[in-house]
Design an enzyme around this catalytic site. Structure first.
Site, PDB file in Angstrom:
ATOM      1  CE1 TYR A  49     -25.656 -40.543-104.158  1.00  0.00           C
ATOM      2  CE2 TYR A  49     -25.193 -38.203-103.925  1.00  0.00           C
ATOM      3  CZ  TYR A  49     -25.138 -39.367-104.661  1.00  0.00           C
ATOM      4  OH  TYR A  49     -24.555 -39.361-105.906  1.00  0.00           O
ATOM      5  CB  ALA A  50     -23.194 -36.262 -98.790  1.00  0.00           C
TER       6      ALA A  50
END
Length: 323
Positions: A154-155
């Protein structure tokens, strides 16, 4: 002014759209009504927005090139975009990584291309995340810190979007501001987020899981403060060749176990707690340096967890009873 808001049926998106409508703007809300969590909640958020004459809803996926470019052609009067649509959830990225690249990378690229096709694009404001700081141990997190070691997919997708925006500013002079959100909570929040998960478990008599005995710290930021900051930034367009990246948080780092204590008081129940080690996707602490956004638009978060959590709990209890 006409503003296109993606993710309008989402948690932050609904609050931002409401704030824009409250000050008289026309809002075109885009959302694909993903089934990642209960669509009834998304439709309930939309119902609030559809009560405003200035709101138009378009059900579409931001990664759908044809749909988004066609929308840009149909809405030539749109001068600003607030791009909030994304596939959220750090841990779910371990389950369905493809969804994150499709929504958060391809979707971002498509929206930049849609912005380029508008007659006059004053400002493109988009959601990034504090997760880009990864395992950074320097506190508070500042925009000048290195962000090349993400600890979750996600990051990584959020950092990818930031880099794509940098290139589009350089190539096309597109005015852009990316906002790194820090642990947003409040009424109308998502069912996969800690406040909802904790409240549901406490009221149902199930134990809650706290990592490292709840000693992890988060910069919990109330959603109405976030919405005010988004609008403040939107009204201060970045130079076309100098895109911004700004933290938007509460500038307070609070232990998760303290968050739970306040939630217990608000709900009138005591939580049964299971302690477990911190997973690899979670960092020890987040803490936002907000000097830059404060200097830009006077951003000043006002809501402590002692005020914000009871407001979330009041809404949640109402939702649990059927709205």
């Amino acid at each position: 002014m006409t503003v296109l808001v993606t993710g309008a049926a989402g948690f932050i998106g609904m609050h931002v759209a409401e704030s824009l409508l409250a000050r008289g703007e026309r809002v075109i809300g885009v959302d694909n009504l993903s089934t990642y969590y209960d669509v009834r909640l998304k439709r309930a958020r939309l119902a609030r927005l559809e009560g405003h004459a200035g709101f138009t809803f378009v059900q579409a996926d931001v990664s759908d090139r044809e749909a988004m470019l066609s929308l840009a052609e149909r809405e030539p009067d749109a001068t600003r975009i607030v791009h909030l649509a994304a596939q959220p959830g750090v841990r779910h990225s371990l389950v369905d990584p493809y969804a994150y690249v499709q929504a958060n990378v391809m979707g971002h690229l498509v929206m930049l291309e849609a912005a380029r096709r508008l007659k006059r694009m004053d400002h493109f404001v988009y959601a990034s995340s504090s997760s880009v700081y990864g395992g950074n141990r320097k506190l508070p997190f500042a925009e000048s810190d290195r962000v090349d070691h993400p600890v979750s997919l996600y990051a990584a997708t959020k950092r990818s979007a930031e880099l794509i925006s940098e290139s589009y500013a350089h190539l096309f002079g597109l005015p852009q501001t990316g906002l790194r959100f820090f642990t947003v909570y409040g009424p109308w929040g998502r069912p996969d987020m800690a406040p909802w998960l904790f409240a549901d478990a406490i009221l149902s008599g199930r134990p809650i899981t706290l990592y490292d005995a709840g000693r992890l710290k988060r910069d919990f930021t109330f959603v109405e403060d976030i919405a005010a900051g988004v609008l403040g930034c939107l009204d201060q367009p970045a130079p076309g060749n100098a895109p911004r990246l700004l933290n938007i948080g509460n500038h307070r780092s609070v232990e998760v176990r303290r968050f739970v204590e306040v939630l217990e008081t608000a709900l009138g129940r005591t939580a049964a707690v299971v302690d477990t080690p911190r997973p690899a996707t979670d960092v020890e602490e987040t803490f936002a340096d907000i000097a830059a956004i404060e200097a830009l638009c006077g951003f000043e978060p006002r809501t402590s967890i002692e005020v914000g959590i009871p407001r979330f709990a009041e809404w949640y209890l109402s939702w649990r009873k059927g709205g």
